[in-house]
Design a protein around this motif. Structure first.
Motif, PDB file in Angstrom:
ATOM      1  N   LEU A   3      -4.680   5.330  -0.286  1.00 53.37           N
ATOM      2  CA  LEU A   3      -5.932   5.425  -0.775  1.00 53.37           C
ATOM      3  C   LEU A   3      -5.952   4.829  -2.484  1.00 53.37           C
ATOM      4  CD1 LEU A   3      -6.337   9.030   0.591  1.00 53.37           C
ATOM      5  CD2 LEU A   3      -7.545   7.210   1.176  1.00 53.37           C
ATOM      6  N   ALA A   4      -4.998   5.328  -3.114  1.00 56.78           N
ATOM      7  CA  ALA A   4      -4.944   4.940  -4.538  1.00 56.78           C
ATOM      8  C   ALA A   4      -4.959   3.433  -4.782  1.00 56.78           C
ATOM      9  CB  ALA A   4      -3.745   5.588  -4.954  1.00 56.78           C
ATOM     10  N   PRO A   5      -4.176   2.640  -3.894  1.00 53.31           N
ATOM     11  CA  PRO A   5      -4.590   1.154  -4.452  1.00 53.31           C
ATOM     12  C   PRO A   5      -5.915   0.617  -3.857  1.00 53.31           C
ATOM     13  CG  PRO A   5      -2.477   1.627  -3.123  1.00 53.31           C
ATOM     14  CD  PRO A   5      -3.047   2.910  -3.380  1.00 53.31           C
ATOM     15  N   ALA A   6      -6.446   1.353  -2.860  1.00 55.96           N
ATOM     16  CA  ALA A   6      -7.835   1.122  -2.226  1.00 55.96           C
ATOM     17  C   ALA A   6      -8.841   1.241  -3.502  1.00 55.96           C
ATOM     18  CB  ALA A   6      -8.080   1.461  -0.988  1.00 55.96           C
ATOM     19  N   ILE A   7      -8.771   2.355  -3.956  1.00 54.58           N
ATOM     20  CA  ILE A   7      -9.642   2.744  -4.853  1.00 54.58           C
ATOM     21  C   ILE A   7      -9.177   2.313  -6.377  1.00 54.58           C
ATOM     22  CG2 ILE A   7     -10.615   4.547  -6.319  1.00 54.58           C
ATOM     23  CD1 ILE A   7     -10.313   6.210  -3.581  1.00 54.58           C
ATOM     24  N   PHE A   8      -8.033   1.819  -6.742  1.00 53.89           N
ATOM     25  CA  PHE A   8      -7.910   1.459  -8.153  1.00 53.89           C
ATOM     26  C   PHE A   8      -7.596   0.052  -8.243  1.00 53.89           C
ATOM     27  CE2 PHE A   8      -6.826   5.870  -8.914  1.00 53.89           C
ATOM     28  CZ  PHE A   8      -7.114   6.118 -10.095  1.00 53.89           C
ATOM     29  N   GLY A   9      -6.968  -0.619  -7.214  1.00 50.58           N
ATOM     30  CA  GLY A   9      -6.683  -2.069  -6.986  1.00 50.58           C
ATOM     31  C   GLY A   9      -5.298  -2.368  -7.524  1.00 50.58           C
TER      32      GLY A   9
ATOM     33  N   PHE B 212      -1.408  -2.950  -7.859  1.00 50.85           N
ATOM     34  CA  PHE B 212      -0.230  -1.963  -7.703  1.00 50.85           C
ATOM     35  C   PHE B 212      -0.457  -0.525  -8.318  1.00 50.85           C
ATOM     36  CE2 PHE B 212       2.249  -5.724  -6.624  1.00 50.85           C
ATOM     37  CZ  PHE B 212       3.545  -5.372  -5.802  1.00 50.85           C
ATOM     38  N   VAL B 213      -0.058   0.316  -7.667  1.00 49.96           N
ATOM     39  CA  VAL B 213      -0.448   1.473  -7.961  1.00 49.96           C
ATOM     40  C   VAL B 213       0.696   2.552  -7.467  1.00 49.96           C
ATOM     41  CG1 VAL B 213      -2.165   3.611  -7.763  1.00 49.96           C
ATOM     42  CG2 VAL B 213      -2.882   1.489  -7.459  1.00 49.96           C
ATOM     43  N   LEU B 214       0.987   3.576  -8.552  1.00 48.11           N
ATOM     44  CA  LEU B 214       2.154   4.644  -8.229  1.00 48.11           C
ATOM     45  C   LEU B 214       1.426   5.850  -8.303  1.00 48.11           C
ATOM     46  CD1 LEU B 214       5.433   4.731  -8.504  1.00 48.11           C
ATOM     47  CD2 LEU B 214       4.891   6.078 -10.255  1.00 48.11           C
ATOM     48  N   VAL B 215       1.740   6.816  -7.004  1.00 51.98           N
ATOM     49  CA  VAL B 215       1.161   8.050  -7.118  1.00 51.98           C
ATOM     50  C   VAL B 215       2.384   8.798  -7.732  1.00 51.98           C
ATOM     51  CG1 VAL B 215       0.232   9.971  -5.499  1.00 51.98           C
ATOM     52  CG2 VAL B 215       0.041   7.516  -4.936  1.00 51.98           C
ATOM     53  N   LYS B 216       2.291   9.372  -9.012  1.00 53.72           N
ATOM     54  CA  LYS B 216       3.045  10.080  -9.667  1.00 53.72           C
ATOM     55  C   LYS B 216       3.075  11.460  -9.241  1.00 53.72           C
ATOM     56  CE  LYS B 216       4.769  11.763 -13.842  1.00 53.72           C
ATOM     57  NZ  LYS B 216       5.220  12.866 -13.162  1.00 53.72           N
ATOM     58  N   SER B 217       2.246  11.978  -8.722  1.00 52.32           N
ATOM     59  CA  SER B 217       2.389  13.322  -8.145  1.00 52.32           C
ATOM     60  C   SER B 217       0.764  13.766  -7.261  1.00 52.32           C
ATOM     61  CB  SER B 217       2.711  14.692  -9.077  1.00 52.32           C
ATOM     62  OG  SER B 217       1.322  15.092  -9.758  1.00 52.32           O
ATOM     63  N   LEU B 218       1.051  14.394  -6.385  1.00 48.22           N
ATOM     64  CA  LEU B 218      -0.082  15.051  -5.574  1.00 48.22           C
ATOM     65  C   LEU B 218      -0.811  15.902  -6.096  1.00 48.22           C
ATOM     66  CD1 LEU B 218       1.102  14.374  -1.815  1.00 48.22           C
ATOM     67  CD2 LEU B 218      -0.640  12.872  -3.156  1.00 48.22           C
ATOM     68  N   ASN B 219      -0.021  17.038  -6.521  1.00 51.74           N
ATOM     69  CA  ASN B 219      -0.548  18.463  -7.217  1.00 51.74           C
ATOM     70  C   ASN B 219       0.078  18.574  -8.719  1.00 51.74           C
ATOM     71  OD1 ASN B 219      -1.932  20.610  -7.000  1.00 51.74           O
ATOM     72  ND2 ASN B 219      -0.816  21.669  -5.515  1.00 51.74           N
ATOM     73  N   PRO B 220      -0.727  18.348  -9.605  1.00 48.27           N
ATOM     74  CA  PRO B 220      -1.763  17.777  -9.740  1.00 48.27           C
ATOM     75  C   PRO B 220      -2.070  16.501  -9.267  1.00 48.27           C
ATOM     76  CG  PRO B 220      -1.145  18.097 -11.853  1.00 48.27           C
ATOM     77  CD  PRO B 220      -0.079  18.867 -10.926  1.00 48.27           C
ATOM     78  N   LEU B 221      -3.256  15.970  -8.698  1.00 47.76           N
ATOM     79  CA  LEU B 221      -2.932  14.542  -8.483  1.00 47.76           C
ATOM     80  C   LEU B 221      -2.995  13.556  -9.906  1.00 47.76           C
ATOM     81  CD1 LEU B 221      -3.246  12.504  -6.228  1.00 47.76           C
ATOM     82  CD2 LEU B 221      -5.846  12.578  -6.272  1.00 47.76           C
TER      83      LEU B 221
ATOM     84  N   PRO C 185       0.493  -2.842 -13.621  1.00 50.19           N
ATOM     85  CA  PRO C 185       0.160  -4.222 -13.889  1.00 50.19           C
ATOM     86  C   PRO C 185       0.378  -5.079 -12.479  1.00 50.19           C
ATOM     87  CG  PRO C 185       2.003  -3.713 -15.383  1.00 50.19           C
ATOM     88  CD  PRO C 185       1.695  -2.380 -14.878  1.00 50.19           C
ATOM     89  N   THR C 186      -0.361  -5.957 -12.307  1.00 51.28           N
ATOM     90  CA  THR C 186      -0.042  -6.754 -11.197  1.00 51.28           C
ATOM     91  C   THR C 186       0.248  -8.258 -11.649  1.00 51.28           C
ATOM     92  OG1 THR C 186      -1.396  -5.469  -9.799  1.00 51.28           O
ATOM     93  CG2 THR C 186      -0.682  -7.346  -8.786  1.00 51.28           C
ATOM     94  N   PRO C 187       1.363  -8.878 -11.673  1.00 49.39           N
ATOM     95  CA  PRO C 187       1.646 -10.208 -11.997  1.00 49.39           C
ATOM     96  C   PRO C 187       0.732 -11.284 -11.127  1.00 49.39           C
ATOM     97  CG  PRO C 187       3.870  -8.993 -11.567  1.00 49.39           C
ATOM     98  CD  PRO C 187       2.659  -8.197 -11.086  1.00 49.39           C
ATOM     99  N   GLU C 188       0.338 -12.143 -11.820  1.00 48.98           N
ATOM    100  CA  GLU C 188      -0.824 -13.079 -11.439  1.00 48.98           C
ATOM    101  C   GLU C 188      -0.562 -13.638 -10.240  1.00 48.98           C
ATOM    102  OE1 GLU C 188      -3.895 -14.823 -11.329  1.00 48.98           O
ATOM    103  OE2 GLU C 188      -3.994 -12.660 -12.591  1.00 48.98           O
ATOM    104  N   GLU C 189       1.097 -14.004  -9.994  1.00 52.28           N
ATOM    105  CA  GLU C 189       1.090 -15.103  -8.870  1.00 52.28           C
ATOM    106  C   GLU C 189       1.581 -14.461  -7.697  1.00 52.28           C
ATOM    107  OE1 GLU C 189       2.817 -18.880 -10.117  1.00 52.28           O
ATOM    108  OE2 GLU C 189       3.108 -17.903 -11.994  1.00 52.28           O
ATOM    109  N   LEU C 190       1.279 -13.177  -7.418  1.00 48.69           N
ATOM    110  CA  LEU C 190       1.799 -12.364  -6.392  1.00 48.69           C
ATOM    111  C   LEU C 190       1.048 -12.585  -4.967  1.00 48.69           C
ATOM    112  CD1 LEU C 190       3.636  -9.090  -7.675  1.00 48.69           C
ATOM    113  CD2 LEU C 190       4.565 -11.268  -7.080  1.00 48.69           C
TER     114      LEU C 190
ATOM    115  N   VAL D 263       9.323  -1.325 -10.983  1.00 44.39           N
ATOM    116  CA  VAL D 263       8.176  -0.914 -11.795  1.00 44.39           C
ATOM    117  C   VAL D 263       8.177  -1.830 -13.255  1.00 44.39           C
ATOM    118  CG1 VAL D 263       7.212   0.872 -13.477  1.00 44.39           C
ATOM    119  CG2 VAL D 263       7.559   1.221 -10.976  1.00 44.39           C
ATOM    120  N   HIS D 264       9.481  -1.867 -13.870  1.00 49.40           N
ATOM    121  CA  HIS D 264       9.667  -2.755 -15.117  1.00 49.40           C
ATOM    122  C   HIS D 264       9.507  -4.150 -14.692  1.00 49.40           C
ATOM    123  CE1 HIS D 264      11.612  -3.855 -18.745  1.00 49.40           C
ATOM    124  NE2 HIS D 264      12.294  -4.387 -18.212  1.00 49.40           N
ATOM    125  N   ALA D 265       9.711  -4.724 -13.606  1.00 48.00           N
ATOM    126  CA  ALA D 265       9.371  -6.239 -13.276  1.00 48.00           C
ATOM    127  C   ALA D 265       7.886  -6.384 -13.102  1.00 48.00           C
ATOM    128  CB  ALA D 265      10.099  -6.444 -11.870  1.00 48.00           C
ATOM    129  N   LEU D 266       7.138  -5.352 -12.870  1.00 54.09           N
ATOM    130  CA  LEU D 266       5.835  -5.544 -12.760  1.00 54.09           C
ATOM    131  C   LEU D 266       5.079  -5.649 -14.180  1.00 54.09           C
ATOM    132  CD1 LEU D 266       4.804  -3.167  -9.951  1.00 54.09           C
ATOM    133  CD2 LEU D 266       4.815  -5.665  -9.738  1.00 54.09           C
TER     134      LEU D 266
END
Ligand code: HSE
Length: 298
Positions: free
Chosen positions: A139-145, A147-156, A162-167, A207-210
Protein backbone atom coordinates in the motif's frame (compact mmCIF):
# COMPACT_ATOMS: atom_id res chain seq x y z
CA UNK A 1 -17.36 15.61 -10.04
CA UNK A 2 -15.29 12.67 -11.20
CA UNK A 3 -11.67 11.61 -11.44
CA UNK A 4 -9.91 8.90 -13.41
CA UNK A 5 -6.77 7.57 -11.77
CA UNK A 6 -4.00 5.05 -12.39
CA UNK A 7 -3.20 2.86 -9.39
CA UNK A 8 0.20 1.17 -9.68
CA UNK A 9 1.37 -2.33 -8.98
CA UNK A 10 4.08 -2.73 -6.35
CA UNK A 11 6.78 -5.17 -5.28
CA UNK A 12 6.90 -5.74 -1.53
CA UNK A 13 9.55 -7.29 0.74
CA UNK A 14 12.32 -6.62 -1.86
CA UNK A 15 14.44 -9.52 -0.62
CA UNK A 16 15.69 -8.39 2.80
CA UNK A 17 12.73 -6.20 3.88
CA UNK A 18 9.96 -8.66 4.72
CA UNK A 19 6.77 -6.76 5.59
CA UNK A 20 8.55 -3.38 5.75
CA UNK A 21 9.99 -2.53 2.31
CA UNK A 22 8.42 -2.08 -1.11
CA UNK A 23 8.74 -0.24 -4.39
CA UNK A 24 6.33 1.12 -6.96
CA UNK A 25 6.07 0.10 -10.61
CA UNK A 26 5.74 2.59 -13.41
CA UNK A 27 2.98 1.80 -15.92
CA UNK A 28 1.77 -1.56 -14.62
CA UNK A 29 -1.44 -1.06 -12.68
CA UNK A 30 -5.21 -0.59 -12.59
CA UNK A 31 -7.40 2.29 -13.63
CA UNK A 32 -10.30 3.54 -11.60
CA UNK A 33 -13.02 6.08 -12.20
CA UNK A 34 -14.56 7.60 -9.09
CA UNK A 35 -17.44 10.08 -9.11
CA UNK A 36 -19.52 11.80 -6.47
CA UNK A 37 -23.18 10.82 -6.06
CA UNK A 38 -25.97 12.61 -4.18
CA UNK A 39 -26.81 9.44 -2.27
CA UNK A 40 -24.46 8.69 0.60
CA UNK A 41 -22.21 5.63 0.84
CA UNK A 42 -19.97 3.79 -1.59
CA UNK A 43 -21.16 1.73 -4.53
CA UNK A 44 -19.07 -0.30 -6.95
CA UNK A 45 -20.79 0.14 -10.31
CA UNK A 46 -18.39 -1.54 -12.74
CA UNK A 47 -15.56 -4.06 -12.58
CA UNK A 48 -13.71 -5.01 -15.74
CA UNK A 49 -10.81 -7.41 -16.15
CA UNK A 50 -11.27 -9.88 -13.32
CA UNK A 51 -14.15 -11.33 -11.38
CA UNK A 52 -14.32 -9.50 -8.04
CA UNK A 53 -17.19 -8.83 -5.63
CA UNK A 54 -19.50 -5.87 -6.22
CA UNK A 55 -20.70 -5.78 -2.58
CA UNK A 56 -18.96 -2.76 -1.06
CA UNK A 57 -18.17 -4.56 2.23
CA UNK A 58 -16.49 -7.45 0.37
CA UNK A 59 -14.53 -5.38 -2.14
CA UNK A 60 -11.13 -4.08 -0.98
CA UNK A 61 -11.61 -0.76 -2.82
CA UNK A 62 -15.06 -0.48 -1.23
CA UNK A 63 -13.88 -1.24 2.30
CA UNK A 64 -11.02 1.26 2.22
CA UNK A 65 -13.35 3.93 0.76
CA UNK A 66 -15.88 3.25 3.52
CA UNK A 67 -13.16 3.73 6.16
CA UNK A 68 -12.35 7.14 4.69
CA UNK A 69 -15.93 8.43 4.41
CA UNK A 70 -16.82 7.15 7.87
CA UNK A 71 -14.09 9.43 9.15
CA UNK A 72 -14.80 12.42 6.87
CA UNK A 73 -18.63 12.24 6.73
CA UNK A 74 -18.91 14.15 3.43
CA UNK A 75 -22.74 14.19 3.32
CA UNK A 76 -22.73 12.66 -0.18
CA UNK A 77 -21.41 9.44 -1.65
CA UNK A 78 -19.16 7.99 -4.33
CA UNK A 79 -19.41 5.37 -7.05
CA UNK A 80 -16.39 3.47 -8.22
CA UNK A 81 -15.57 1.84 -11.56
CA UNK A 82 -12.62 -0.53 -11.46
CA UNK A 83 -10.63 -1.44 -14.57
CA UNK A 84 -8.52 -4.23 -13.17
CA UNK A 85 -5.32 -4.96 -15.04
CA UNK A 86 -3.26 -6.54 -12.25
CA UNK A 87 -4.31 -10.13 -11.81
CA UNK A 88 -5.49 -10.84 -8.25
CA UNK A 89 -3.07 -13.20 -6.50
CA UNK A 90 -0.15 -12.37 -8.78
CA UNK A 91 2.13 -11.05 -6.01
CA UNK A 92 2.48 -7.53 -7.41
CA UNK A 93 0.05 -5.80 -5.11
CA UNK A 94 -3.28 -6.30 -6.86
CA UNK A 95 -5.42 -5.81 -3.76
CA UNK A 96 -3.22 -2.93 -2.61
CA UNK A 97 -3.74 -1.14 -5.96
CA UNK A 98 -7.52 -1.39 -5.48
CA UNK A 99 -7.43 -0.39 -1.81
CA UNK A 100 -5.05 2.52 -2.38
CA UNK A 101 -6.72 3.71 -5.60
CA UNK A 102 -10.17 4.32 -4.15
CA UNK A 103 -8.95 6.35 -1.16
CA UNK A 104 -6.49 8.33 -3.28
CA UNK A 105 -9.24 9.26 -5.74
CA UNK A 106 -11.79 10.18 -3.06
CA UNK A 107 -9.20 12.31 -1.27
CA UNK A 108 -8.58 14.23 -4.51
CA UNK A 109 -12.33 14.79 -5.02
CA UNK A 110 -12.63 16.05 -1.44
CA UNK A 111 -9.80 18.59 -1.94
CA UNK A 112 -7.03 16.53 -0.30
CA UNK A 113 -8.00 16.67 3.38
CA UNK A 114 -5.75 13.67 4.22
CA UNK A 115 -2.01 13.14 3.89
CA UNK A 116 -0.43 10.02 2.37
CA UNK A 117 0.08 8.27 5.70
CA UNK A 118 -3.58 8.75 6.60
CA UNK A 119 -4.60 7.41 3.19
CA UNK A 120 -2.41 4.35 3.78
CA UNK A 121 -4.19 3.77 7.12
CA UNK A 122 -7.61 3.79 5.41
CA UNK A 123 -6.34 1.53 2.65
CA UNK A 124 -5.05 -0.97 5.23
CA UNK A 125 -8.69 -1.67 6.17
CA UNK A 126 -9.35 -2.72 2.59
CA UNK A 127 -6.14 -4.73 2.22
CA UNK A 128 -7.01 -6.67 5.40
CA UNK A 129 -10.13 -8.02 3.66
CA UNK A 130 -8.02 -9.93 1.15
CA UNK A 131 -4.92 -10.98 3.08
CA UNK A 132 -6.33 -11.20 6.62
CA UNK A 133 -3.15 -9.71 7.99
CA UNK A 134 -1.98 -6.16 8.58
CA UNK A 135 0.88 -5.04 6.44
CA UNK A 136 1.40 -1.90 4.40
CA UNK A 137 4.43 -2.80 2.31
CA UNK A 138 2.40 -2.80 -0.95
CA UNK A 139 0.00 0.00 0.00
CA UNK A 140 2.61 2.54 1.05
CA UNK A 141 4.64 2.35 -2.19
CA UNK A 142 1.41 2.53 -4.23
CA UNK A 143 0.49 5.76 -2.43
CA UNK A 144 3.94 7.34 -1.92
CA UNK A 145 5.77 6.04 -5.04
CA UNK A 146 9.40 4.91 -5.30
CA UNK A 147 11.02 2.90 -2.50
CA UNK A 148 9.16 3.04 0.80
CA UNK A 149 9.92 1.70 4.27
CA UNK A 150 7.11 1.03 6.73
CA UNK A 151 8.83 1.94 9.99
CA UNK A 152 5.90 0.92 12.18
CA UNK A 153 2.23 0.03 11.85
CA UNK A 154 1.14 1.29 15.23
CA UNK A 155 1.52 4.22 15.13
CA UNK A 156 1.69 4.15 11.34
CA UNK A 157 5.00 5.67 10.25
CA UNK A 158 6.16 5.53 6.64
CA UNK A 159 9.50 6.66 5.22
CA UNK A 160 9.77 7.59 1.56
CA UNK A 161 13.28 6.51 0.55
CA UNK A 162 15.21 7.94 -2.40
CA UNK A 163 15.08 5.93 -5.62
CA UNK A 164 18.22 5.92 -7.77
CA UNK A 165 17.49 7.07 -11.35
CA UNK A 166 18.55 3.98 -13.25
CA UNK A 167 16.70 1.21 -11.41
CA UNK A 168 14.45 -1.12 -13.38
CA UNK A 169 12.44 -4.14 -12.33
CA UNK A 170 11.78 -7.26 -14.36
CA UNK A 171 8.92 -9.37 -13.09
CA UNK A 172 7.96 -12.84 -14.16
CA UNK A 173 4.57 -14.12 -13.15
CA UNK A 174 4.16 -17.90 -13.41
CA UNK A 175 0.47 -18.70 -13.73
CA UNK A 176 0.10 -20.62 -10.49
CA UNK A 177 -1.77 -19.51 -7.42
CA UNK A 178 -0.14 -18.84 -4.06
CA UNK A 179 -2.35 -17.41 -1.32
CA UNK A 180 -0.65 -14.85 0.93
CA UNK A 181 -2.32 -16.48 3.91
CA UNK A 182 -0.70 -19.83 3.08
CA UNK A 183 2.65 -18.30 2.16
CA UNK A 184 2.69 -16.70 5.62
CA UNK A 185 1.62 -19.88 7.38
CA UNK A 186 4.70 -21.82 6.20
CA UNK A 187 7.14 -19.33 7.72
CA UNK A 188 8.94 -20.20 10.95
CA UNK A 189 8.02 -18.22 14.05
CA UNK A 190 11.64 -17.90 15.18
CA UNK A 191 14.76 -16.86 13.29
CA UNK A 192 18.25 -18.07 14.23
CA UNK A 193 20.23 -15.08 15.51
CA UNK A 194 22.95 -15.41 12.87
CA UNK A 195 20.39 -15.18 10.07
CA UNK A 196 18.70 -12.20 11.70
CA UNK A 197 22.06 -10.41 11.85
CA UNK A 198 22.69 -11.02 8.14
CA UNK A 199 19.17 -9.86 7.27
CA UNK A 200 19.21 -6.59 9.18
CA UNK A 201 22.72 -5.83 7.97
CA UNK A 202 21.43 -6.28 4.41
CA UNK A 203 18.37 -4.10 4.99
CA UNK A 204 20.46 -1.36 6.61
CA UNK A 205 22.99 -1.40 3.79
CA UNK A 206 20.24 -1.45 1.16
CA UNK A 207 18.76 1.72 2.64
CA UNK A 208 22.23 3.29 2.65
CA UNK A 209 22.73 2.24 -0.99
CA UNK A 210 19.48 3.96 -1.99
CA UNK A 211 20.57 7.16 -0.25
CA UNK A 212 24.03 7.15 -1.81
CA UNK A 213 23.15 5.92 -5.34
CA UNK A 214 25.52 3.04 -4.71
CA UNK A 215 24.50 0.34 -7.20
CA UNK A 216 27.31 -1.97 -6.16
CA UNK A 217 26.28 -1.85 -2.48
CA UNK A 218 22.68 -2.37 -3.57
CA UNK A 219 23.78 -5.52 -5.35
CA UNK A 220 25.54 -6.82 -2.24
CA UNK A 221 22.49 -6.03 -0.08
CA UNK A 222 19.68 -7.63 -2.08
CA UNK A 223 19.64 -11.01 -0.34
CA UNK A 224 17.03 -12.74 1.73
CA UNK A 225 18.30 -15.46 4.06
CA UNK A 226 15.13 -15.61 6.20
CA UNK A 227 12.02 -15.91 4.02
CA UNK A 228 13.21 -17.03 0.58
CA UNK A 229 14.45 -20.49 1.62
CA UNK A 230 10.87 -21.39 2.61
CA UNK A 231 8.78 -19.62 0.02
CA UNK A 232 11.01 -20.34 -2.98
CA UNK A 233 9.97 -23.98 -2.71
CA UNK A 234 6.45 -22.96 -3.77
CA UNK A 235 7.71 -21.41 -7.03
CA UNK A 236 8.64 -23.70 -9.93
CA UNK A 237 12.19 -23.24 -11.32
CA UNK A 238 12.95 -20.51 -8.78
CA UNK A 239 16.65 -21.36 -8.45
CA UNK A 240 17.17 -21.67 -12.20
CA UNK A 241 15.52 -18.32 -12.94
CA UNK A 242 17.50 -16.68 -10.15
CA UNK A 243 20.78 -18.08 -11.44
CA UNK A 244 19.94 -17.01 -15.01
CA UNK A 245 19.01 -13.45 -13.94
CA UNK A 246 22.10 -12.93 -11.77
CA UNK A 247 24.39 -14.41 -14.44
CA UNK A 248 22.90 -11.94 -16.92
CA UNK A 249 23.88 -9.04 -14.64
CA UNK A 250 20.82 -8.44 -12.45
CA UNK A 251 21.69 -6.52 -9.27
CA UNK A 252 19.34 -8.68 -7.23
CA UNK A 253 16.54 -11.17 -7.36
CA UNK A 254 13.74 -12.28 -5.10
CA UNK A 255 10.11 -13.19 -4.56
CA UNK A 256 7.67 -10.35 -5.16
CA UNK A 257 5.53 -10.11 -2.03
CA UNK A 258 4.30 -13.57 -1.19
CA UNK A 259 4.67 -14.74 -4.81
CA UNK A 260 4.19 -16.38 -7.21
CA UNK A 261 5.75 -13.44 -9.11
CA UNK A 262 9.51 -13.18 -8.86
CA UNK A 263 11.52 -10.08 -9.66
CA UNK A 264 14.96 -8.95 -10.70
CA UNK A 265 16.34 -5.44 -10.23
CA UNK A 266 18.72 -4.06 -12.85
CA UNK A 267 20.72 -0.94 -13.52
CA UNK A 268 19.37 0.51 -16.75
CA UNK A 269 16.76 -0.52 -19.28
CA UNK A 270 19.13 -2.42 -21.61
CA UNK A 271 20.22 -4.64 -18.76
CA UNK A 272 16.54 -5.14 -17.83
CA UNK A 273 15.79 -6.34 -21.37
CA UNK A 274 18.58 -8.90 -21.40
CA UNK A 275 17.71 -10.11 -17.89
CA UNK A 276 14.08 -10.44 -18.98
CA UNK A 277 15.14 -12.56 -21.97
CA UNK A 278 17.27 -14.82 -19.74
CA UNK A 279 14.43 -15.28 -17.25
CA UNK A 280 11.89 -16.01 -20.02
CA UNK A 281 14.19 -18.63 -21.50
CA UNK A 282 14.03 -20.74 -18.34
CA UNK A 283 10.24 -20.79 -18.30
CA UNK A 284 9.97 -21.22 -22.07
CA UNK A 285 11.69 -24.58 -21.76
CA UNK A 286 9.07 -25.71 -19.22
CA UNK A 287 5.35 -26.23 -19.77
CA UNK A 288 4.42 -23.44 -17.36
CA UNK A 289 2.35 -20.47 -18.55
CA UNK A 290 3.84 -17.12 -17.54
CA UNK A 291 3.89 -13.40 -18.19
CA UNK A 292 6.73 -10.92 -17.80
CA UNK A 293 6.67 -7.21 -17.04
CA UNK A 294 9.42 -4.64 -17.28
CA UNK A 295 9.17 -1.35 -15.45
CA UNK A 296 11.19 1.56 -14.26
CA UNK A 297 11.09 1.88 -10.48
CA UNK A 298 9.66 5.27 -9.55
N1 HSE B 1 4.81 -8.69 3.09
C1 HSE B 1 3.70 -9.51 2.69
C2 HSE B 1 4.13 -10.95 2.68
C3 HSE B 1 3.26 -9.08 1.32
O1 HSE B 1 5.20 -11.24 2.15
O2 HSE B 1 3.42 -11.81 3.21
C4 HSE B 1 2.20 -9.94 0.74
O3 HSE B 1 1.08 -9.20 0.42
Amino acid sequence: KEIRIFSPGTVSNVACGFDVLGFCLDHIGDEMLVRTTPQQGISITKIEGYDLPYETEKNVAGVSALALIEDFQPGFGFEIEIYKRIKPGSGIGSSAASAAGSVFAINELLGKPYNKTQLTAFAMKGEAVSSQSEHADNLAPAIFGGFVLVKSLNPLEILNLPTPEELYAVIIHPQIEIKTLEARAILPKDIPLQKAITQWANLGSLVHALHSDDYSLLQRSLQDVVIEPYRSQLIPHFDEVKTAALKQGALGFGISGSGPSIFAITKGEDSARSVEAAMRKVYESSSLQFETYLSKIN
